[in-house]
Write a protein that holds these residues in place. Structure first.
Motif, PDB file in Angstrom:
ATOM      1  N   ASP A  57     -11.256   1.478   3.916  1.00  0.00           N
ATOM      2  CA  ASP A  57     -10.965   2.330   5.087  1.00  0.00           C
ATOM      3  C   ASP A  57     -12.220   2.783   5.827  1.00  0.00           C
ATOM      4  OD1 ASP A  57      -8.278   2.168   4.860  1.00  0.00           O
ATOM      5  OD2 ASP A  57      -8.012   4.075   3.791  1.00  0.00           O
ATOM      6  N   GLU A 107       0.143   3.727  -3.051  1.00  0.00           N
ATOM      7  CA  GLU A 107      -0.846   4.763  -2.735  1.00  0.00           C
ATOM      8  C   GLU A 107      -0.427   6.180  -3.156  1.00  0.00           C
ATOM      9  OE1 GLU A 107      -2.348   4.722   1.287  1.00  0.00           O
ATOM     10  OE2 GLU A 107      -4.371   5.111   0.548  1.00  0.00           O
ATOM     11  N   VAL A 122      -7.444   7.315  -9.607  1.00  0.00           N
ATOM     12  CA  VAL A 122      -8.755   7.461  -8.961  1.00  0.00           C
ATOM     13  C   VAL A 122      -9.299   6.115  -8.482  1.00  0.00           C
ATOM     14  CG1 VAL A 122     -11.103   8.342  -9.259  1.00  0.00           C
ATOM     15  CG2 VAL A 122      -9.208   9.345 -10.563  1.00  0.00           C
ATOM     16  N   GLU A 123      -9.193   5.116  -9.366  1.00  0.00           N
ATOM     17  CA  GLU A 123      -9.817   3.828  -9.087  1.00  0.00           C
ATOM     18  C   GLU A 123      -9.185   3.148  -7.878  1.00  0.00           C
ATOM     19  OE1 GLU A 123     -11.380   1.212 -12.645  1.00  0.00           O
ATOM     20  OE2 GLU A 123      -9.624   0.304 -11.692  1.00  0.00           O
ATOM     21  N   LEU A 124      -7.861   3.158  -7.844  1.00  0.00           N
ATOM     22  CA  LEU A 124      -7.133   2.529  -6.737  1.00  0.00           C
ATOM     23  C   LEU A 124      -7.450   3.246  -5.426  1.00  0.00           C
ATOM     24  CD1 LEU A 124      -5.202   0.119  -6.726  1.00  0.00           C
ATOM     25  CD2 LEU A 124      -3.290   1.699  -6.794  1.00  0.00           C
ATOM     26  N   ARG A 125      -7.486   4.565  -5.499  1.00  0.00           N
ATOM     27  CA  ARG A 125      -7.769   5.346  -4.288  1.00  0.00           C
ATOM     28  C   ARG A 125      -9.166   5.052  -3.753  1.00  0.00           C
ATOM     29  NH1 ARG A 125      -7.393  10.961  -5.623  1.00  0.00           N
ATOM     30  NH2 ARG A 125      -6.060  10.474  -7.405  1.00  0.00           N
ATOM     31  N   ARG A 126     -10.089   4.848  -4.676  1.00  0.00           N
ATOM     32  CA  ARG A 126     -11.459   4.546  -4.303  1.00  0.00           C
ATOM     33  C   ARG A 126     -11.537   3.194  -3.576  1.00  0.00           C
ATOM     34  NH1 ARG A 126     -16.412   2.903  -6.244  1.00  0.00           N
ATOM     35  NH2 ARG A 126     -18.082   4.411  -5.958  1.00  0.00           N
ATOM     36  N   ARG A 178       0.836  -1.204   0.000  1.00  0.00           N
ATOM     37  CA  ARG A 178       0.000   0.000   0.000  1.00  0.00           C
ATOM     38  C   ARG A 178       0.874   1.259   0.000  1.00  0.00           C
ATOM     39  NH1 ARG A 178      -5.433   1.349   3.548  1.00  0.00           N
ATOM     40  NH2 ARG A 178      -5.637   3.476   2.766  1.00  0.00           N
ATOM     41  N   ARG A 221       1.133   7.242  -5.676  1.00  0.00           N
ATOM     42  CA  ARG A 221       0.916   7.556  -7.101  1.00  0.00           C
ATOM     43  C   ARG A 221      -0.324   6.828  -7.646  1.00  0.00           C
ATOM     44  NH1 ARG A 221       3.190   2.953  -9.332  1.00  0.00           N
ATOM     45  NH2 ARG A 221       4.476   1.836  -7.830  1.00  0.00           N
ATOM     46  N   ALA A 222      -1.287   6.592  -6.738  1.00  0.00           N
ATOM     47  CA  ALA A 222      -2.483   5.844  -7.140  1.00  0.00           C
ATOM     48  C   ALA A 222      -3.435   6.699  -7.956  1.00  0.00           C
ATOM     49  CB  ALA A 222      -3.199   5.322  -5.901  1.00  0.00           C
ATOM     50  N   PHE A 270      -9.140   1.817  -1.743  1.00  0.00           N
ATOM     51  CA  PHE A 270      -8.622   2.027  -0.378  1.00  0.00           C
ATOM     52  C   PHE A 270      -9.664   2.720   0.485  1.00  0.00           C
ATOM     53  CE2 PHE A 270      -4.284   1.838  -2.441  1.00  0.00           C
ATOM     54  CZ  PHE A 270      -3.917   0.656  -1.816  1.00  0.00           C
ATOM     55  N   GLU A 271     -10.361   3.683  -0.123  1.00  0.00           N
ATOM     56  CA  GLU A 271     -11.393   4.419   0.604  1.00  0.00           C
ATOM     57  C   GLU A 271     -12.485   3.480   1.105  1.00  0.00           C
ATOM     58  OE1 GLU A 271     -13.828   7.982  -0.987  1.00  0.00           O
ATOM     59  OE2 GLU A 271     -11.787   8.203  -1.790  1.00  0.00           O
TER      60      GLU A 271
END
Ligand code: ADP
Ligand code: MG
Length: 353
Positions: free
Chosen positions: A308, A293, A298-302, A289, A295-296, A304-305
């Motif tokens: 989380d 994270e 939109v999709e990857l960040r979503r 992660r 350099r993630a 994790f969100e």
């Protein structure tokens, strides 16, 4: 109370089938060790013209698959597709083949469903029967994924409590049962029954590398590969504790959880790429992660969100399933008791915060 007598009687009084009883329909799948068809009974043509049964014509390893299905039928009927009957069909060519019959559970595997652009909303009405009041977004998606994970772990716990390790857990081997509105496990062709020492993987059989835990071979190499049945029965609880072979399935299930949270890992290439990244991080999800994270996209960040939410309880569960050491992975039973699934506890937590 003799389980063997009981099993014999049960089998004796059950409907038995022969080759000529079936009318073959559409081919549903073809693996290295068998072909799967949708079929119907010749005497009782089903109202649906496609047939309401499934037939697998298996090679010599079909005998083990019949054994596993018979055990599951008696010990945890609801965790796997409803098995009706298995027999050796020897009237045809060389040596014959094993025929296995299940009830047709429905048209979609979890793989089919996750490949849809609409996942997980396409599953929502299937499991819950109604659309939730929540607006579309990660919270609603998380709730659907939670329900799928709970059903999966429930089925897995059933198998493990019976002493069976599946060894080929992947979305393609999870079927949505339209009758019970739940996900069930299928394809016990690679399963091992540790209570009685049936632990057979043909040499040429490769576990699916996309979903396999790093240990690959679930029993340590020091374990004798085929102890005699009585010896194995006496030893197996000990071996189980020593090797925790069930945690192999937990790793695969963790990868499915990951795929549901991150659309990018749902394709073969995406998953292979993830596996490569994780290996580079020595199978440490938190380390992985940290590397992705910053350099993630939109999709990857979503993803994790989503994990989380509620204080990171989803991420916590994921990291307790996908671990290098089998010993450090949660069991299916412990995972079911994880706060990720406990809405009441979460509510209490949010009040305290
Ligand atoms: P294999 O992977 O060895 O070819 P499976 O047992 O996984 O065999 O079955 C192949 C495919 O057939 C599954 O992926 C699924 O699509 C379908 N299938 C198997 N069993 C059932 C069932 N009971 N109901 C509906 N579809 C099934
Ligand atoms: Mg399969």
């Amino acid at each position: 109370f003799d389980m063997f007598v009981l099993a014999f009687l049960e089998r004796f009084f059950r409907t038995t089938y022969r080759k000529d009883d079936f009318v073959l329909g559409k081919k549903l799948g073809e693996g290295a060790f068998g072909v799967v068809y949708r079929v119907s009974l010749a005497k009782k043509p089903s109202s649906k013209k496609e047939g309401d049964l499934v037939l697998k014509k298996a090679t010599e390893y079909g005998a083990v698959e019949i054994w596993m299905n018979e055990r599951v039928r008696r010990a945890c009927a609801n965790c796997c597709a409803d098995f009706l009957y298995g027999f050796l069909e020897s009237s045809s060519k060389k040596g014959g083949e094993y025929w296995l019959i299940w009830r047709y559970e429905g048209e979609s595997t979890l793989s089919d469903l996750t490949q849809s652009k609409d996942f997980p909303y396409n599953v929502e009405t299937m499991i819950l029967g109604e659309v939730q009041a929540l607006p579309k977004g990660i919270e609603r998606e998380n709730r659907i994924i939670q329900t799928i994970m709970r059903q999966l772990l429930f089925a897995l716990d059933g198998l493990h409590s019976t002493g069976i390790v599946h060894r080929d857990i992947k979305p393609q081997n999870i079927i949505f049962s339209e009758g019970s509105r739940t996900f069930k496990i299928i394809d016990l062709g690679a399963a091992a029954d540790l209570r009685v020492g049936i632990n057979y993987i043909p040499k040429e059989f490769l576990l699916d590398p996309r979903y396999a835990a790093p240990e690959q071979y679930i029993m340590s190499t020091q374990t004798p590969s085929a102890p005699s049945a009585p010896v194995a029965a006496a030893l197996s609880p000990v071996l189980w504790q020593l090797n925790l072979p069930d945690r192999f399935d937990i790793y695969s299930t963790g990868l499915i959880f990951l795929q549901m949270a991150f659309p990018g890992f749902r394709t073969d290439n995406g998953l292979i790429q993830f596996n490569r990244q994780l290996k580079r991080c020595d199978y440490d999800l938190n380390a992985w992660r940290k590397t992705v994270e910053p350099r993630a996209g939109v999709e990857l960040r979503r993803g994790f969100e989503l994990l989380d939410l509620d204080g990171g309880i989803g991420w916590e569960l994921l990291t307790s399933m996908v671990r290098y050491k089998a010993r450090q992975r949660v069991s299916a039973k412990a995972a079911l008791a994880h706060p990720y699934f406990d809405r009441e506890a979460l509510l209490a937590l949010s009040f305290m915060q």
